[in-house]
Design a protein around this motif. Structure first.
Motif, PDB file in Angstrom:
ATOM      1  N   GLN A   1       0.805  -1.226   0.004  1.00 34.89           N
ATOM      2  CA  GLN A   1      -0.019   0.279   0.065  1.00 34.89           C
ATOM      3  C   GLN A   1       0.828   1.210  -0.054  1.00 34.89           C
ATOM      4  OE1 GLN A   1      -2.478  -0.910   3.581  1.00 34.89           O
ATOM      5  NE2 GLN A   1      -4.120  -0.908   2.137  1.00 34.89           N
ATOM      6  N   ALA A   2       0.250   2.425  -0.522  1.00 36.21           N
ATOM      7  CA  ALA A   2       0.940   3.564  -0.382  1.00 36.21           C
ATOM      8  C   ALA A   2       1.446   3.961   1.113  1.00 36.21           C
ATOM      9  CB  ALA A   2      -0.018   4.656  -1.192  1.00 36.21           C
ATOM     10  N   ASN A   3       2.460   4.290   1.423  1.00 32.60           N
ATOM     11  CA  ASN A   3       2.978   4.589   2.588  1.00 32.60           C
ATOM     12  C   ASN A   3       4.385   5.343   2.503  1.00 32.60           C
ATOM     13  OD1 ASN A   3       1.261   3.307   5.309  1.00 32.60           O
ATOM     14  ND2 ASN A   3       1.445   1.650   3.736  1.00 32.60           N
ATOM     15  N   GLY A   4       4.307   6.586   2.982  1.00 34.07           N
ATOM     16  CA  GLY A   4       5.434   7.460   2.980  1.00 34.07           C
ATOM     17  C   GLY A   4       5.092   8.456   1.943  1.00 34.07           C
ATOM     18  N   PHE A   5       6.110   8.929   1.309  1.00 32.66           N
ATOM     19  CA  PHE A   5       6.018   9.995   0.470  1.00 32.66           C
ATOM     20  C   PHE A   5       5.591   9.436  -1.239  1.00 32.66           C
ATOM     21  CE2 PHE A   5       7.044  12.815  -2.852  1.00 32.66           C
ATOM     22  CZ  PHE A   5       6.421  14.152  -2.533  1.00 32.66           C
ATOM     23  N   GLY A   6       4.398  10.175  -1.813  1.00 31.49           N
ATOM     24  CA  GLY A   6       4.309   9.668  -3.109  1.00 31.49           C
ATOM     25  C   GLY A   6       3.344  10.805  -3.628  1.00 31.49           C
ATOM     26  N   ILE A   7       3.103  10.576  -4.889  1.00 35.65           N
ATOM     27  CA  ILE A   7       2.456  11.208  -6.218  1.00 35.65           C
ATOM     28  C   ILE A   7       1.307  10.543  -6.715  1.00 35.65           C
ATOM     29  CG2 ILE A   7       2.428  12.890  -7.862  1.00 35.65           C
ATOM     30  CD1 ILE A   7       5.130  13.697  -7.372  1.00 35.65           C
ATOM     31  N   ALA A   8       0.006  10.999  -6.823  1.00 32.72           N
ATOM     32  CA  ALA A   8      -1.021  10.171  -7.226  1.00 32.72           C
ATOM     33  C   ALA A   8      -1.813  11.244  -8.277  1.00 32.72           C
ATOM     34  CB  ALA A   8      -2.082   9.679  -6.285  1.00 32.72           C
ATOM     35  N   LEU A   9      -2.134  10.485  -9.416  1.00 31.65           N
ATOM     36  CA  LEU A   9      -3.050  11.305 -10.385  1.00 31.65           C
ATOM     37  C   LEU A   9      -4.472  10.843 -10.174  1.00 31.65           C
ATOM     38  CD1 LEU A   9      -0.449  11.388 -13.502  1.00 31.65           C
ATOM     39  CD2 LEU A   9      -1.296  13.332 -11.863  1.00 31.65           C
ATOM     40  N   LEU A  10      -5.486  11.370 -10.290  1.00 30.58           N
ATOM     41  CA  LEU A  10      -6.830  10.940  -9.927  1.00 30.58           C
ATOM     42  C   LEU A  10      -7.470  10.753 -11.464  1.00 30.58           C
ATOM     43  CD1 LEU A  10      -5.978  11.989  -7.317  1.00 30.58           C
ATOM     44  CD2 LEU A  10      -8.330  12.003  -6.661  1.00 30.58           C
ATOM     45  N   ASP A  11      -8.293  10.062 -11.625  1.00 31.29           N
ATOM     46  CA  ASP A  11      -9.334   9.817 -13.066  1.00 31.29           C
ATOM     47  C   ASP A  11      -9.970  11.335 -13.225  1.00 31.29           C
ATOM     48  OD1 ASP A  11     -11.262   9.505 -10.973  1.00 31.29           O
ATOM     49  OD2 ASP A  11     -11.851   7.554 -11.873  1.00 31.29           O
ATOM     50  N   THR A  12     -10.162  12.086 -12.121  1.00 31.27           N
ATOM     51  CA  THR A  12     -10.799  13.446 -12.145  1.00 31.27           C
ATOM     52  C   THR A  12     -10.015  14.405 -12.891  1.00 31.27           C
ATOM     53  OG1 THR A  12     -10.276  13.884  -9.923  1.00 31.27           O
ATOM     54  CG2 THR A  12     -12.264  12.867 -10.418  1.00 31.27           C
ATOM     55  N   GLY A  13      -8.564  14.074 -13.161  1.00 33.89           N
ATOM     56  CA  GLY A  13      -7.560  15.063 -13.548  1.00 33.89           C
ATOM     57  C   GLY A  13      -6.887  15.749 -12.431  1.00 33.89           C
ATOM     58  N   SER A  14      -7.400  15.546 -11.141  1.00 36.19           N
ATOM     59  CA  SER A  14      -6.777  16.100 -10.029  1.00 36.19           C
ATOM     60  C   SER A  14      -5.343  15.362  -9.755  1.00 36.19           C
ATOM     61  CB  SER A  14      -7.618  16.094  -9.085  1.00 36.19           C
ATOM     62  OG  SER A  14      -8.672  16.889  -8.971  1.00 36.19           O
ATOM     63  N   ARG A  15      -4.519  15.904  -8.707  1.00 32.44           N
ATOM     64  CA  ARG A  15      -3.267  15.330  -8.331  1.00 32.44           C
ATOM     65  C   ARG A  15      -2.920  15.725  -6.856  1.00 32.44           C
ATOM     66  NH1 ARG A  15      -0.315  18.675 -10.868  1.00 32.44           N
ATOM     67  NH2 ARG A  15       1.199  19.194  -9.556  1.00 32.44           N
ATOM     68  N   TYR A  16      -2.609  14.729  -6.183  1.00 37.74           N
ATOM     69  CA  TYR A  16      -2.061  14.833  -4.741  1.00 37.74           C
ATOM     70  C   TYR A  16      -0.457  14.424  -4.633  1.00 37.74           C
ATOM     71  CZ  TYR A  16      -1.337  14.098   0.158  1.00 37.74           C
ATOM     72  OH  TYR A  16      -0.843  14.082   1.509  1.00 37.74           O
ATOM     73  N   GLU A  17       0.028  15.211  -4.083  1.00 39.68           N
ATOM     74  CA  GLU A  17       1.677  15.121  -3.771  1.00 39.68           C
ATOM     75  C   GLU A  17       1.859  15.258  -2.193  1.00 39.68           C
ATOM     76  OE1 GLU A  17       5.985  17.058  -4.527  1.00 39.68           O
ATOM     77  OE2 GLU A  17       4.269  17.434  -5.930  1.00 39.68           O
ATOM     78  N   GLY A  18       2.306  14.206  -1.248  1.00 39.65           N
ATOM     79  CA  GLY A  18       2.454  14.325  -0.127  1.00 39.65           C
ATOM     80  C   GLY A  18       2.630  13.031   0.629  1.00 39.65           C
ATOM     81  N   GLU A  19       2.173  12.825   1.626  1.00 42.01           N
ATOM     82  CA  GLU A  19       2.418  11.905   2.872  1.00 42.01           C
ATOM     83  C   GLU A  19       1.091  11.039   2.746  1.00 42.01           C
ATOM     84  OE1 GLU A  19       5.277  13.374   6.249  1.00 42.01           O
ATOM     85  OE2 GLU A  19       3.323  14.085   6.359  1.00 42.01           O
ATOM     86  N   TRP A  20       1.366   9.636   2.826  1.00 42.82           N
ATOM     87  CA  TRP A  20       0.287   8.643   2.586  1.00 42.82           C
ATOM     88  C   TRP A  20       0.475   7.530   3.919  1.00 42.82           C
ATOM     89  CZ3 TRP A  20      -3.175   8.231  -1.365  1.00 42.82           C
ATOM     90  CH2 TRP A  20      -2.830   9.252  -2.626  1.00 42.82           C
ATOM     91  N   LYS A  21      -0.646   7.157   4.076  1.00 43.10           N
ATOM     92  CA  LYS A  21      -0.668   5.953   5.146  1.00 43.10           C
ATOM     93  C   LYS A  21      -1.944   5.042   4.711  1.00 43.10           C
ATOM     94  CE  LYS A  21      -1.061   4.712  10.225  1.00 43.10           C
ATOM     95  NZ  LYS A  21      -1.297   5.167  11.570  1.00 43.10           N
ATOM     96  N   ASP A  22      -1.354   3.662   4.452  1.00 44.80           N
ATOM     97  CA  ASP A  22      -2.387   2.758   4.229  1.00 44.80           C
ATOM     98  C   ASP A  22      -3.274   3.056   2.914  1.00 44.80           C
ATOM     99  OD1 ASP A  22      -1.219   1.027   5.888  1.00 44.80           O
ATOM    100  OD2 ASP A  22      -2.461   1.499   7.526  1.00 44.80           O
ATOM    101  N   ASN A  23      -2.784   3.719   1.979  1.00 39.10           N
ATOM    102  CA  ASN A  23      -3.528   4.221   0.648  1.00 39.10           C
ATOM    103  C   ASN A  23      -4.473   5.396   1.061  1.00 39.10           C
ATOM    104  OD1 ASN A  23      -2.364   2.107  -0.869  1.00 39.10           O
ATOM    105  ND2 ASN A  23      -4.237   1.057  -1.218  1.00 39.10           N
TER     106      ASN A  23
END
Length: 284
Positions: free
Chosen positions: A181-203
């Motif tokens: 699962q996403a844990n730590g630092f990561g970047i995600a692109l959403l199917d809506t066209g949005s984007r998140y960059e930062g810290e994660w814990k268990d997705n």
């Protein structure tokens, strides 16, 4: 008489020593200059490579996945420095291309993003939704791509995942992974066209992060349980912003609303996204 004979020899030895010292020092300076020039050339080559990669990333973000994939492959074939993180971009582009082919692209255009603030701000501005924020988004993206390029070079950074958020949005994630699962630092692109960059814990978004919406709005602050919670600042494309406390994606607690010039429009205590107790000081 002997002193007069010895004295010229002493002068000769001192002069010879000085010449040897100067020659040695000059040689060292030449070596340092050569090393500096080589380092400068290496940095210039790396900078050029990152500029090229950034331009391809911009093509990917615009949705031209085929061109992005082709350009990534061309860069990979002639690259040594970037080999370990270009394949991650290719994998992400291929996943997005596949999603586009099965019709997800058309579906997301009609979807209203439930994660962003709608027009309920302290001051209602009709032009807000009609504002053309494309240049704004691209400028912010260029800054983030620089950071992304740096993060992708870390050995602990680079795994790829796809999963759905609590709100049902499909995410394409590149970053640190633990226990699948996403844990730590990561970047995600959403199917809506949005984007998140930062810290994660268990997705889930947890800790410090920045979320960018496709229309140019963005939030910088803390998350808890995949929702805006704690202190954070929400920016609108026209320059307005809210800075204050949040709870479960809503403005709750002490906060202030600023206009595009940075002046306070209103502030006080908020609850469930509404101002319930305004400051008496008012606009400064």
């Amino acid at each position: 008489m002997k002193k007069k004979v010895i004295f010229p020899y002493i002068l000769f030895i001192l002069a010879a020593s000085m010449v040897i010292f100067l020659l040695f020092n000059t040689n060292n300076l030449k070596n340092e200059l050569q090393a500096s020039q080589q380092n400068e050339s290496r940095l210039a080559a790396e900078f050029t490579a990152y500029q090229k990669l950034s331009r391809i990333d911009s093509v990917l973000l615009k949705g031209d996945y085929n061109t992005a994939i082709r350009s990534y492959n061309e860069t990979l074939s002639g690259s040594t420095e970037n080999r370990m993180y270009i394949p991650l971009r290719i994998a992400l582009a291929e996943k997005l291309l596949k999603a586009e082919k099965v019709g997800e692209k058309s579906a997301r255009k009609e979807e209203i993003n439930p994660d962003s603030l709608q027009t309920e701000t302290a001051v209602q501005i009709p032009e807000l939704r009609a504002y053309d924020s494309l240049n704004f988004v691209l400028e912010k993206t260029r800054v983030q791509l620089t950071r992304l390029s740096r993060q992708l070079k870390q050995k602990s950074f680079g795994e790829y995942l796809t999963f759905k958020s609590k709100k049902g949005n499909q995410l394409h994630y590149v970053g640190q992974v633990k226990n699948g699962q996403a844990n730590g630092f990561g970047i995600a692109l959403l199917d809506t066209g949005s984007r998140y960059e930062g810290e994660w814990k268990d997705n889930q978004r947890q800790g410090e992060g920045t979320f960018y919406w496709a229309d140019g709005q963005y939030y910088v602050g803390t998350y808890e349980g995949d929702k805006r919670s704690g202190f954070g600042t929400y920016y609108w494309p026209n320059g307005e912003k809210y800075a204050g406390e949040w709870k479960e994606d809503k403005r709750s607690g002490t906060g202030k609303f600023f206009d595009a010039d940075g002046d306070i429009v209103t502030g006080g205590r908020w609850q469930d996204d509404k101002l319930v107790d305004a400051d008496k000081k008012g606009k400064r």
